[in-house]
Design a protein around this motif. Sequence first.
Motif, PDB file in Angstrom:
ATOM      1  N   ASP A  88       0.948  26.339 -28.490  1.00 28.06           N
ATOM      2  CA  ASP A  88       0.246  27.264 -29.388  1.00 28.06           C
ATOM      3  C   ASP A  88      -0.066  28.615 -28.724  1.00 28.06           C
ATOM      4  O   ASP A  88      -0.823  29.417 -29.264  1.00 28.06           O
ATOM      5  CB  ASP A  88      -1.057  26.622 -29.892  1.00 28.06           C
ATOM      6  CG  ASP A  88      -1.975  26.209 -28.756  1.00 28.06           C
ATOM      7  OD1 ASP A  88      -1.531  26.242 -27.595  1.00 28.06           O
ATOM      8  OD2 ASP A  88      -3.123  25.843 -29.035  1.00 28.06           O
ATOM      9  N   ASP A  89       0.506  28.865 -27.559  1.00 27.71           N
ATOM     10  CA  ASP A  89       0.304  30.138 -26.869  1.00 27.71           C
ATOM     11  C   ASP A  89       1.519  31.028 -27.079  1.00 27.71           C
ATOM     12  O   ASP A  89       2.652  30.622 -26.786  1.00 27.71           O
ATOM     13  CB  ASP A  89       0.095  29.928 -25.362  1.00 27.71           C
ATOM     14  CG  ASP A  89      -1.188  29.171 -25.084  1.00 27.71           C
ATOM     15  OD1 ASP A  89      -2.124  29.275 -25.892  1.00 27.71           O
ATOM     16  OD2 ASP A  89      -1.245  28.457 -24.063  1.00 27.71           O
ATOM     17  N   VAL A  90       1.304  32.230 -27.557  1.00 29.27           N
ATOM     18  CA  VAL A  90       2.414  33.146 -27.875  1.00 29.27           C
ATOM     19  C   VAL A  90       2.105  34.530 -27.301  1.00 29.27           C
ATOM     20  O   VAL A  90       0.963  34.997 -27.360  1.00 29.27           O
ATOM     21  CB  VAL A  90       2.619  33.261 -29.398  1.00 29.27           C
ATOM     22  CG1 VAL A  90       3.739  34.251 -29.719  1.00 29.27           C
ATOM     23  CG2 VAL A  90       2.927  31.908 -30.000  1.00 29.27           C
ATOM     24  N   LEU A  91       3.159  35.151 -26.748  1.00 25.26           N
ATOM     25  CA  LEU A  91       3.038  36.506 -26.205  1.00 25.26           C
ATOM     26  C   LEU A  91       3.916  37.439 -27.036  1.00 25.26           C
ATOM     27  O   LEU A  91       5.102  37.167 -27.240  1.00 25.26           O
ATOM     28  CB  LEU A  91       3.490  36.513 -24.740  1.00 25.26           C
ATOM     29  CG  LEU A  91       3.116  37.737 -23.913  1.00 25.26           C
ATOM     30  CD1 LEU A  91       1.601  37.883 -23.808  1.00 25.26           C
ATOM     31  CD2 LEU A  91       3.728  37.623 -22.523  1.00 25.26           C
ATOM     32  N   ILE A  92       3.324  38.514 -27.525  1.00 22.93           N
ATOM     33  CA  ILE A  92       4.058  39.478 -28.360  1.00 22.93           C
ATOM     34  C   ILE A  92       4.102  40.813 -27.622  1.00 22.93           C
ATOM     35  O   ILE A  92       3.063  41.341 -27.221  1.00 22.93           O
ATOM     36  CB  ILE A  92       3.358  39.663 -29.727  1.00 22.93           C
ATOM     37  CG1 ILE A  92       3.244  38.312 -30.438  1.00 22.93           C
ATOM     38  CG2 ILE A  92       4.115  40.664 -30.602  1.00 22.93           C
ATOM     39  CD1 ILE A  92       2.403  38.371 -31.709  1.00 22.93           C
ATOM     40  N   ARG A  93       5.320  41.349 -27.432  1.00 31.03           N
ATOM     41  CA  ARG A  93       5.487  42.663 -26.800  1.00 31.03           C
ATOM     42  C   ARG A  93       6.065  43.630 -27.828  1.00 31.03           C
ATOM     43  O   ARG A  93       7.092  43.342 -28.449  1.00 31.03           O
ATOM     44  CB  ARG A  93       6.420  42.579 -25.600  1.00 31.03           C
ATOM     45  CG  ARG A  93       5.861  41.819 -24.406  1.00 31.03           C
ATOM     46  CD  ARG A  93       6.801  41.984 -23.223  1.00 31.03           C
ATOM     47  NE  ARG A  93       6.313  41.312 -22.033  1.00 31.03           N
ATOM     48  CZ  ARG A  93       6.603  40.052 -21.722  1.00 31.03           C
ATOM     49  NH1 ARG A  93       7.385  39.349 -22.523  1.00 31.03           N
ATOM     50  NH2 ARG A  93       6.114  39.501 -20.624  1.00 31.03           N
ATOM     51  N   ILE A  94       5.412  44.766 -27.963  1.00 31.64           N
ATOM     52  CA  ILE A  94       5.824  45.765 -28.964  1.00 31.64           C
ATOM     53  C   ILE A  94       6.032  47.099 -28.258  1.00 31.64           C
ATOM     54  O   ILE A  94       5.167  47.525 -27.484  1.00 31.64           O
ATOM     55  CB  ILE A  94       4.734  45.917 -30.048  1.00 31.64           C
ATOM     56  CG1 ILE A  94       4.412  44.547 -30.656  1.00 31.64           C
ATOM     57  CG2 ILE A  94       5.171  46.902 -31.131  1.00 31.64           C
ATOM     58  CD1 ILE A  94       3.179  44.543 -31.528  1.00 31.64           C
TER      59      ILE A  94
END
Length: 317
Positions: A88-94
């Motif tokens: 349930d851990d998510v990393l988002i790079r924008i």
Amino acid sequence: MRHLKLISDDTHIPFVKFRQIAVAFSLLVIAASVALFFARGLNFGIDFKGGIMIEIATDGPADLTQLRATMGGLGLGEVQIQEFGQADDVLIRIPSPAEGGEAASQEVVNAVRAALDDVVVEYRRVEVVGPQVSGELVRSGIIAVVLAMALMLIYIWFRFEWQFSLGAIVSLVHDVFATIGILCILQIEFNLQMIAAILTIVGYSMNDTVIVYDRVRENLRKYKKMDLAELVDLSINQTLSRTVITSGTTLLALLALFVFGGEVLRGFTFAMIFGILVGTYSSIFIAAPVILAVGVSRDWSGNTTGKTAEGKSGAKA
């Protein structure tokens, strides 16, 4: 109570005998690291290339397909979404907006929060770094590493002789190149933590090298007629137990941090683990053999108390 001894006090390992193999191997590593840096490059984090990083926790295992569809609908460019640690851990790079500066970046963060409102349980980290700030961080990071190495070069020069200073700086350059090479291969994110890791590796490697050099200098005063290669071998063997115990205990702490420290610290601890291993190697197989190649004076001015006894019964490490 008996003392634990990992290495015997009276080892006679012929390290110098393998110096040509070690130097050839190290030259290959440095050449490969340079080639990888230009061909593959480092995986720069948002600290250095700018952008937005959002770490979230979802309600149950993250649905990455849905997350990618949601983020794709916002039209934010090449968004990277990856799961790490728990399901349930998510990393988002924008990527940073092309125009608008920090205000535009904050608008992007607000848009992402609104879009993910139904799936996010917790926002654990939100970092925004603009292109101008990242450029300044790149320059500061390079200056920090170069300045640290230059000051250490001067320190060794004053404390020993220029031959020792040359060996120390060759060893440090070797360690930095080798670390950059492994980061290029594994594409571990290169951020400000990595700069801290490299500076720590430089300091650790220098400490290891100074320990060996101190013993070499003592033995130069003590055994004035001993062959230099034999004297270097003797010095390394005398400090081997201390080197192994110091590196071993440091590695134990770092391994615990690597396993239990979480994803945020994993890249930093990996670089540190690799750096300590390569720093120990270079202090034995690079720094010491360099003074064999360039030679070293045995006439230490001001040393009037040195002994002249021959033999291998030097002081224990």
